[in-house]
Design a protein around this motif. Structure first.
Motif, PDB file in Angstrom:
ATOM      1  N   GLY A  29       5.901  21.719 -37.059  1.00 37.05           N
ATOM      2  CA  GLY A  29       4.584  21.226 -37.463  1.00 37.05           C
ATOM      3  C   GLY A  29       3.510  22.294 -37.338  1.00 37.05           C
ATOM      4  O   GLY A  29       2.652  22.424 -38.218  1.00 37.05           O
ATOM      5  N   PHE A  30       3.551  23.076 -36.274  1.00 34.24           N
ATOM      6  CA  PHE A  30       2.577  24.152 -36.089  1.00 34.24           C
ATOM      7  C   PHE A  30       2.723  25.202 -37.188  1.00 34.24           C
ATOM      8  O   PHE A  30       1.727  25.674 -37.740  1.00 34.24           O
ATOM      9  CB  PHE A  30       2.739  24.790 -34.705  1.00 34.24           C
ATOM     10  CG  PHE A  30       1.789  25.929 -34.480  1.00 34.24           C
ATOM     11  CD1 PHE A  30       0.450  25.694 -34.209  1.00 34.24           C
ATOM     12  CD2 PHE A  30       2.237  27.239 -34.562  1.00 34.24           C
ATOM     13  CE1 PHE A  30      -0.434  26.742 -34.025  1.00 34.24           C
ATOM     14  CE2 PHE A  30       1.359  28.298 -34.373  1.00 34.24           C
ATOM     15  CZ  PHE A  30       0.015  28.052 -34.105  1.00 34.24           C
ATOM     16  N   ILE A  31       3.964  25.554 -37.508  1.00 34.55           N
ATOM     17  CA  ILE A  31       4.205  26.528 -38.589  1.00 34.55           C
ATOM     18  C   ILE A  31       3.580  26.030 -39.885  1.00 34.55           C
ATOM     19  O   ILE A  31       2.906  26.790 -40.598  1.00 34.55           O
ATOM     20  CB  ILE A  31       5.719  26.785 -38.754  1.00 34.55           C
ATOM     21  CG1 ILE A  31       6.275  27.542 -37.542  1.00 34.55           C
ATOM     22  CG2 ILE A  31       6.020  27.523 -40.062  1.00 34.55           C
ATOM     23  CD1 ILE A  31       7.795  27.562 -37.459  1.00 34.55           C
ATOM     24  N   HIS A  32       3.772  24.755 -40.172  1.00 33.54           N
ATOM     25  CA  HIS A  32       3.244  24.210 -41.419  1.00 33.54           C
ATOM     26  C   HIS A  32       1.734  24.007 -41.373  1.00 33.54           C
ATOM     27  O   HIS A  32       1.073  24.087 -42.408  1.00 33.54           O
ATOM     28  CB  HIS A  32       3.993  22.933 -41.798  1.00 33.54           C
ATOM     29  CG  HIS A  32       5.366  23.243 -42.287  1.00 33.54           C
ATOM     30  ND1 HIS A  32       6.440  23.351 -41.437  1.00 33.54           N
ATOM     31  CD2 HIS A  32       5.832  23.545 -43.521  1.00 33.54           C
ATOM     32  CE1 HIS A  32       7.504  23.684 -42.134  1.00 33.54           C
ATOM     33  NE2 HIS A  32       7.163  23.814 -43.401  1.00 33.54           N
ATOM     34  N   LEU A  33       1.184  23.772 -40.196  1.00 33.13           N
ATOM     35  CA  LEU A  33      -0.272  23.703 -40.066  1.00 33.13           C
ATOM     36  C   LEU A  33      -0.886  25.057 -40.393  1.00 33.13           C
ATOM     37  O   LEU A  33      -1.877  25.146 -41.132  1.00 33.13           O
ATOM     38  CB  LEU A  33      -0.671  23.259 -38.657  1.00 33.13           C
ATOM     39  CG  LEU A  33      -2.172  23.198 -38.383  1.00 33.13           C
ATOM     40  CD1 LEU A  33      -2.848  22.176 -39.291  1.00 33.13           C
ATOM     41  CD2 LEU A  33      -2.423  22.865 -36.918  1.00 33.13           C
ATOM     42  N   VAL A  34      -0.310  26.125 -39.870  1.00 33.37           N
ATOM     43  CA  VAL A  34      -0.774  27.482 -40.183  1.00 33.37           C
ATOM     44  C   VAL A  34      -0.633  27.752 -41.681  1.00 33.37           C
ATOM     45  O   VAL A  34      -1.547  28.290 -42.317  1.00 33.37           O
ATOM     46  CB  VAL A  34      -0.016  28.543 -39.348  1.00 33.37           C
ATOM     47  CG1 VAL A  34      -0.311  29.949 -39.831  1.00 33.37           C
ATOM     48  CG2 VAL A  34      -0.355  28.392 -37.867  1.00 33.37           C
ATOM     49  N   PHE A  42       4.190  15.974 -44.152  1.00 27.48           N
ATOM     50  CA  PHE A  42       3.642  17.255 -43.762  1.00 27.48           C
ATOM     51  C   PHE A  42       4.517  18.435 -44.144  1.00 27.48           C
ATOM     52  O   PHE A  42       4.103  19.279 -44.940  1.00 27.48           O
ATOM     53  CB  PHE A  42       3.359  17.240 -42.260  1.00 27.48           C
ATOM     54  CG  PHE A  42       2.368  18.275 -41.837  1.00 27.48           C
ATOM     55  CD1 PHE A  42       1.078  18.275 -42.321  1.00 27.48           C
ATOM     56  CD2 PHE A  42       2.748  19.280 -40.976  1.00 27.48           C
ATOM     57  CE1 PHE A  42       0.171  19.255 -41.948  1.00 27.48           C
ATOM     58  CE2 PHE A  42       1.848  20.260 -40.588  1.00 27.48           C
ATOM     59  CZ  PHE A  42       0.561  20.245 -41.078  1.00 27.48           C
ATOM     60  N   TYR A  43       5.707  18.537 -43.617  1.00 27.38           N
ATOM     61  CA  TYR A  43       6.498  19.753 -43.775  1.00 27.38           C
ATOM     62  C   TYR A  43       6.773  20.099 -45.238  1.00 27.38           C
ATOM     63  O   TYR A  43       6.448  21.189 -45.701  1.00 27.38           O
ATOM     64  CB  TYR A  43       7.837  19.653 -43.040  1.00 27.38           C
ATOM     65  CG  TYR A  43       7.794  19.282 -41.582  1.00 27.38           C
ATOM     66  CD1 TYR A  43       6.684  19.514 -40.786  1.00 27.38           C
ATOM     67  CD2 TYR A  43       8.896  18.693 -40.978  1.00 27.38           C
ATOM     68  CE1 TYR A  43       6.669  19.173 -39.446  1.00 27.38           C
ATOM     69  CE2 TYR A  43       8.890  18.347 -39.638  1.00 27.38           C
ATOM     70  CZ  TYR A  43       7.776  18.583 -38.874  1.00 27.38           C
ATOM     71  OH  TYR A  43       7.765  18.252 -37.559  1.00 27.38           O
ATOM     72  N   VAL A  44       7.388  19.195 -45.957  1.00 25.77           N
ATOM     73  CA  VAL A  44       7.803  19.492 -47.336  1.00 25.77           C
ATOM     74  C   VAL A  44       6.599  19.608 -48.283  1.00 25.77           C
ATOM     75  O   VAL A  44       6.501  20.589 -49.030  1.00 25.77           O
ATOM     76  CB  VAL A  44       8.841  18.464 -47.837  1.00 25.77           C
ATOM     77  CG1 VAL A  44       9.176  18.694 -49.300  1.00 25.77           C
ATOM     78  CG2 VAL A  44      10.107  18.529 -46.975  1.00 25.77           C
ATOM     79  N   PRO A  45       5.647  18.659 -48.279  1.00 24.75           N
ATOM     80  CA  PRO A  45       4.508  18.796 -49.197  1.00 24.75           C
ATOM     81  C   PRO A  45       3.638  20.028 -48.933  1.00 24.75           C
ATOM     82  O   PRO A  45       3.154  20.646 -49.876  1.00 24.75           O
ATOM     83  CB  PRO A  45       3.710  17.504 -48.982  1.00 24.75           C
ATOM     84  CG  PRO A  45       4.704  16.534 -48.478  1.00 24.75           C
ATOM     85  CD  PRO A  45       5.648  17.337 -47.639  1.00 24.75           C
ATOM     86  N   VAL A  46       3.453  20.389 -47.681  1.00 21.38           N
ATOM     87  CA  VAL A  46       2.661  21.581 -47.373  1.00 21.38           C
ATOM     88  C   VAL A  46       3.350  22.821 -47.930  1.00 21.38           C
ATOM     89  O   VAL A  46       2.703  23.692 -48.519  1.00 21.38           O
ATOM     90  CB  VAL A  46       2.412  21.713 -45.851  1.00 21.38           C
ATOM     91  CG1 VAL A  46       1.929  23.105 -45.478  1.00 21.38           C
ATOM     92  CG2 VAL A  46       1.409  20.665 -45.393  1.00 21.38           C
ATOM     93  N   THR A  47       4.658  22.880 -47.778  1.00 24.01           N
ATOM     94  CA  THR A  47       5.402  24.013 -48.323  1.00 24.01           C
ATOM     95  C   THR A  47       5.320  24.031 -49.846  1.00 24.01           C
ATOM     96  O   THR A  47       5.128  25.089 -50.450  1.00 24.01           O
ATOM     97  CB  THR A  47       6.868  23.965 -47.864  1.00 24.01           C
ATOM     98  OG1 THR A  47       6.896  23.917 -46.430  1.00 24.01           O
ATOM     99  CG2 THR A  47       7.642  25.181 -48.347  1.00 24.01           C
TER     100      THR A  47
END
Length: 167
Positions: free
Chosen positions: A14-19, A83-88
């Motif tokens: 989650g932190f990786i994807h927040l960044v 979060f993870y997939v859509p942010v990517t």
């Protein structure tokens, strides 16, 4: 004790994807359009996850954030699909990455899945890891094409985007 540790891999990812999300919006030339795209990607991911997790019971998350197992599983799925997939996907679209990057990010999700399986915080039931690679790769391509149609103001795409956004 182990179950209390389950949440940390989810938090790290989650932190990786927040960044990644912060960087994406920092680099974005049209933050409003990209926010709409992100929420649209989230809506599509939820539809997919609703079918795979709720109806077909394809896999199970064990993040141990919540005491009730079913709700904890759904919460893990929400983290992934909200979060993870859509942010990517947004990151790839905004940065205008090509096929090699899409393949690498699809492999990234395969590695996360395999790591989570080995840590016993995620379990495939009938669903297999190669589905992750294939479906995420297709979704990255689909999301880019969808973004192009939004820019072209395609009325059908805009209508479906509003539905997806609200979903």
């Amino acid at each position: 004790m182990k179950s209390r540790l389950n949440k940390y891999p989810f938090l790290i990812v989650g932190f990786i994807h927040l960044v990644m999300l912060i960087y994406t919006f920092y680099k974005s030339s049209d933050k409003k359009k990209h926010l709409v795209l992100l929420l649209n990607f989230v809506g599509f991911a939820y539809i997919f996850d609703y079918i795979i997790v709720v109806f077909l019971n394809g896999y199970k998350y064990k993040p141990c954030f919540l005491k009730q197992n079913y709700l904890d599983n759904i919460f893990g799925a929400v983290l992934s699909q909200f979060f993870y997939v859509p942010v990517t996907a947004l990151f790839i679209t905004v940065m205008k990455f090509g096929w090699i990057s899409k393949i690498l990010f699809s492999l990234y999700f395969v590695l996360i899945e395999r790591l989570f399986v080995n840590l016993r915080i995620y379990k495939n039931k009938w669903r297999r890891t190669h589905y992750t690679f294939s479906l995420i790769l297709v979704s990255f391509y689909f999301n880019d094409k969808w973004a192009e149609q939004i820019v072209k103001r395609n009325l059908i795409i805009l209508f479906v985007s509003v539905f997806s956004f609200l979903h």
